[in-house]
Design an enzyme around this catalytic site. Sequence first.
Site: not given
Length: 314
Positions: A33, A93, A107, A116, A147, A161, A177, A188
Amino acid sequence: MSSRVLITGGAGFIGSHLCDRFVAEGDEVICMDNFLTGSPDNISHLFGNPKFTFVQYNVTEFIYVEGKVDAVLHFASPASPIDYLKLPIQTLKVGSLGTHKALGFAKAKNALFLLASTSEVYGDPLMHPQKEEYWGNVNPIGVRGVYDEAKRFSEAMTMAYHRYHGLETRIVRIFNTFGPRMRLDDGRVLPAFMKQALTGEDLTAFGDGMQTRSFCYVDDLVEGVVRLLRSNCIDPVNIGNPDEITIMQFAEEIIQLTGSKSKISFMPLPEDDPKVRQPDITKARETLGWEPKVPRIEGLRRTIGYFKTKLGIK
Ligand code: UDP
């Protein structure tokens, strides 16, 4: 046998709950992260655990991890409308370059890859409730497009892929969620209403408050993601709670649950705000044997304590 999993966005709201789940099951977790929207607070309890490694890194760059990795869960992305409004380029990005890097890494390691994705791929939906077969109604040049389109691209890249490289892939479309570790200021509706109700401010309903959402408690979501990972389902699967509610009803529910004296006031509706949203979870029920177990009210009760602590309220 225990596995070794890479979770990108592992210090985020959902990512950190996934880290907890895998560590609790005896798996080894590498959490990656860059703290753009995630926080060390979400994972600090895992520091020092031999099953847990944290790497501060931006996944839009080439990803390298030594040793075997069995699964990659790609959860890195700003995910609240306010965040992706503020961070449009980073959002694009991480969904494009970041997904490419995460797929390339999976891979190279011959690892299972789980993306996700989001109910935002359906945009402002013309089909209700939303089934996985629906292609969506997205404005590519609107403010939410950064988004929505990044996630649609992520899905396309993941399928490429799978088809071209034979990579084992899964795609979860996550609906609204909630639960502990949501950022108080992520904009949110739930953190906004909780904070407003607990501090006696007006709850800000956008538009006429008649738009709907369907809220899933985070523990249910995590269970759905884990089941999908362990299934053999290549096509996208909706995971969410079909219990639909208007934003006005939701505001009233939160005022009642918190015992607040706050009132509701109205603010302009953000651009391209979906008017309705409810997952059709037939596929998750049939292929994963999954459905949500925690009713919204129960989930909200479990979440109030977290927000009180964050606000320094006893
Ligand atoms: N919303 C609201 N007041 C707020 C924040 C959000 O009425 O303070 C509305 C928003 O316009 C949307 C719904 O609540 O219709 C859910 O918004 P959120 O930002 O939680 O996520 P979304 O489901 O739109 O991605």
